[in-house]
Design a protein around this motif. Structure first.
Motif, PDB file in Angstrom:
ATOM      1  N   LYS A   1      -9.947  -3.302   4.447  1.00 48.84           N
ATOM      2  CA  LYS A   1      -9.944  -1.758   4.060  1.00 48.84           C
ATOM      3  C   LYS A   1     -10.679  -0.666   4.716  1.00 48.84           C
ATOM      4  N   THR A   2     -12.144  -1.297   5.227  1.00 49.01           N
ATOM      5  CA  THR A   2     -12.901  -0.572   6.158  1.00 49.01           C
ATOM      6  C   THR A   2     -12.309  -0.271   7.638  1.00 49.01           C
TER       7      THR A   2
ATOM      8  N   ARG B   1       0.924  -1.191   0.021  1.00 51.52           N
ATOM      9  CA  ARG B   1      -0.035   0.095  -0.055  1.00 51.52           C
ATOM     10  C   ARG B   1       0.954   1.298  -0.130  1.00 51.52           C
TER      11      ARG B   1
ATOM     12  N   GLY C   1      -4.356  -6.651   6.379  1.00 54.72           N
ATOM     13  CA  GLY C   1      -5.216  -7.122   5.577  1.00 54.72           C
ATOM     14  C   GLY C   1      -5.555  -8.567   6.110  1.00 54.72           C
TER      15      GLY C   1
ATOM     16  N   ARG D   1      -5.276  -3.188   8.975  1.00 51.98           N
ATOM     17  CA  ARG D   1      -4.380  -2.692   8.057  1.00 51.98           C
ATOM     18  C   ARG D   1      -3.302  -3.535   7.386  1.00 51.98           C
TER      19      ARG D   1
ATOM     20  N   LYS E   1      -9.068   2.055   8.278  1.00 51.38           N
ATOM     21  CA  LYS E   1      -8.973   3.333   8.220  1.00 51.38           C
ATOM     22  C   LYS E   1      -8.881   4.134   9.444  1.00 51.38           C
TER      23      LYS E   1
END
Length: 549
Positions: A377-378, A18, A371, A369, A381
């Protein structure tokens, strides 16, 4: 070190990298030591560092709440091992926990990230094994954190109901009434974490002050007003076995659960490390000192309580369901006075809830973060306006509320879920420490991963003692607390832990699961350099690191 980061990035698929721009970070200033150390762990700083050493020390000490935690389960200790298991067992567990904590502190100094032992196991495991081992460690860590907060919320709900029953003895309590208190305190803690997270340190200062004043007041009241005076022989040499186990030794070891529970949760320092200034130096110190402080306050309290505690059978049969409240009432013979004194433990637990939610939510955020959870992804954050991982905080609170349904259905299964606190958390500590011992230390040193807080040549010995303790306590606590075993007293902890492993395995292997993504490495680049190809300016990173040194 930079070569190691580059190797990790180059070996990743596009889904595992990322790119993070400087504008996504909380601080826009040139990278400081904390940012560099976090970047070496594969992540960019996204949370404000709003905690200092003293506020962190207060936070983790309050989260552990050793003496108040023990008072919430005093009856279990007195029937499983008796006074010697409570006092000498606590001293033994305390000493062993210091070894465990020191081992964890050394790893925290090397990698001060919110993922804590999850990240450490990934870095310390033999090449190729890090992702899968750390993935399972992450799932059991979060289970343990959820369980420890659920236990605190349950105790609060039970204690508040007990206070009401003391004043209204004709009231017939119902399980849902405990659940309402349980849920209410979690919602309050969630709201605090969303809108007042920057004041967490201030709340923990207040909480520690409340704890110390309550500790001293209730200790003096017991010594001065208790109608009971037990002998030194009872306090220091008596073994009690009302468990049904034929062996007093087994009963005594099972009595260590209360001590282990009262002394777990010190990994919360790691999970809040990305919000701590100078984390690689201050976080390890806060972790070790919090364990020392917990023991120094709990041991005198246990001695006084054992000298002046009344008939155990009477306490166990108290209509309030709150033995500590009954102890205080026996001392002052006054409802209002007993409630005020008992609130010292309940109030302490209430103020600990925001810290527990904060620590657990940061773990879930960090794991997302990387994965490792559905909808990562939600939940990975950060809401920069509130300076919190908002979605992770809400998810954390919901997860902590769900065990209440187990309580409504089967209180025995609920107690087993709470015992998973020690099994899961200490199990995660054991994995990290043993990986450090068996090859991880050498691999870390070869890569230049040496922290500012180190055990030096004593490291292997400390790891052996700390790791052995965590393995032993984690395995032994699967044993049933009482014999003979039936559906009402079975230890369902093995079922709880088994379900966690099944769920984790399914998410690892299912299409779209964690296997093809975890762990994600974040790469920091200037905003005008963001492309589909991640970059690391290794020379610049090393230059800035040397300047800091």
């Amino acid at each position: 070190m930079v070569a190691n980061i580059l190797a990790r990035v180059i070996s990743k698929s596009p889904e595992q990298v990322r790119v993070v721009g400087v504008s996504d970070m909380t601080s826009r200033a040139p990278l400081d030591r904390d940012d560099l150390e976090l970047a070496r762990s594969g992540h960019a700083a996204q949370l404000t560092r709003k905690l200092g050493f003293w506020s962190m020390l207060c936070t983790v000490t309050v989260i552990m709440s050793s003496w108040t935690s023990y008072m919430g389960s005093v009856i279990a200790g007195l029937t499983s091992g008796g006074p010697t298991a409570m006092l000498w067992g606590y001293c033994l567990v305390w000493i062993l926990t210091i070894f465990s904590g020191a081992s964890m502190a050394e790893m925290l100094s090397i990698w001060p990230t919110a993922a804590g032992q999850i990240h450490w196991t990934n870095m310390l495991a033999p090449r190729g094994w890090g992702p899968v081992i750390s993935f399972y460690v992450g799932w059991i860590t979060i289970t343990g954190q959820v369980a420890i907060t659920a236990a605190a919320a349950y105790i609060i709900g039970s204690n508040v109901l007990g206070m009401y029953i003391l004043v209204h003895p004709d009231h017939v309590s119902q399980p849902y009434q405990v659940v309402l208190g349980y849920w209410g305190i979690l919602v309050i803690g969630c709201i605090f974490n969303i809108f007042q997270s920057k004041r967490l340190g201030n709340l923990m200062y207040f909480a520690l002050g409340l704890s110390l004043s309550g500790w001293l007041t209730t200790l003096v009241v017991q010594a001065a007003k208790s109608p009971t005076r037990n002998s030194a022989k009872y306090v220091f040499t008596t073994v009690v076995n009302e468990t049904g186990w034929s062996s007093d030794g087994v009963a005594w070891i099972l009595g260590l659960l209360q001590s282990a529970y009262a002394l777990t949760g010190y990994d919360s320092v790691a999970h809040l490390a990305e919000e701590l200034e100078d984390a690689s130096r201050t976080a390890p110190r806060a972790l070790v000192l919090s364990i020392l402080i917990s023991g120094l306050f709990c041991i005198p309290y246990l001695i006084v309580t054992l000298f002046f505690i009344g008939d155990v059978s009477v306490l166990a049969a108290s209509p309030t369901g709150f033995p500590f409240l009954q102890i205080m009432y026996d001392c002052v013979k006054n409802n209002a006075g007993a409630i005020v004194l008992a609130f010292c433990t309940t109030g302490m637990a209430m103020t600990a809830i925001p810290g527990l939610i904060a620590s657990t939510s940061r773990t879930i955020w960090a794991f997302s973060r990387d994965g490792a959870v559905p909808f990562h992804k939600t939940f990975g954050k950060v809401n920069h306006r509130l300076d919190v991982p908002l979605n992770a905080v809400i998810l954390t609170t919901v997860l902590m509320m769900l065990p209440a349904f187990i309580y409504l259905g089967n209180s025995t299964a609920f107690q087993a879920f709470l015992s998973a606190t020690v099994i899961c958390l200490n199990g995660s500590y054991a994995v990290a420490i043993l990986l450090m011992l068996f090859g991880g230390r050498k691999r870390a040193e070869e890569e230049g991963s040496v922290g500012r807080w180190t055990l030096g040549r004593w490291g292997p010995l400390v790891n052996v003692i700390g790791g052995a303790y965590n393995v032993f306590i984690s395995i032994f606590l699967f044993f049933p607390s009482y014999q003979p075993v039936d559906a009402t007293n079975m230890n369902y902890a093995i079922v709880i832990v088994g379900l966690v492993f099944i769920c984790a395995t399914l998410y690892w292997w299912l299409p779209g699961g964690a296997r093809g993504v975890y762990p994600i490495v974040e790469v920091l680049v200037a905003d005008n350099e963001q492309t589909s190809e991640p970059k690391i300016d290794g020379a610049k990173l090393d230059e800035e690191s040397r300047e800091l040194k």
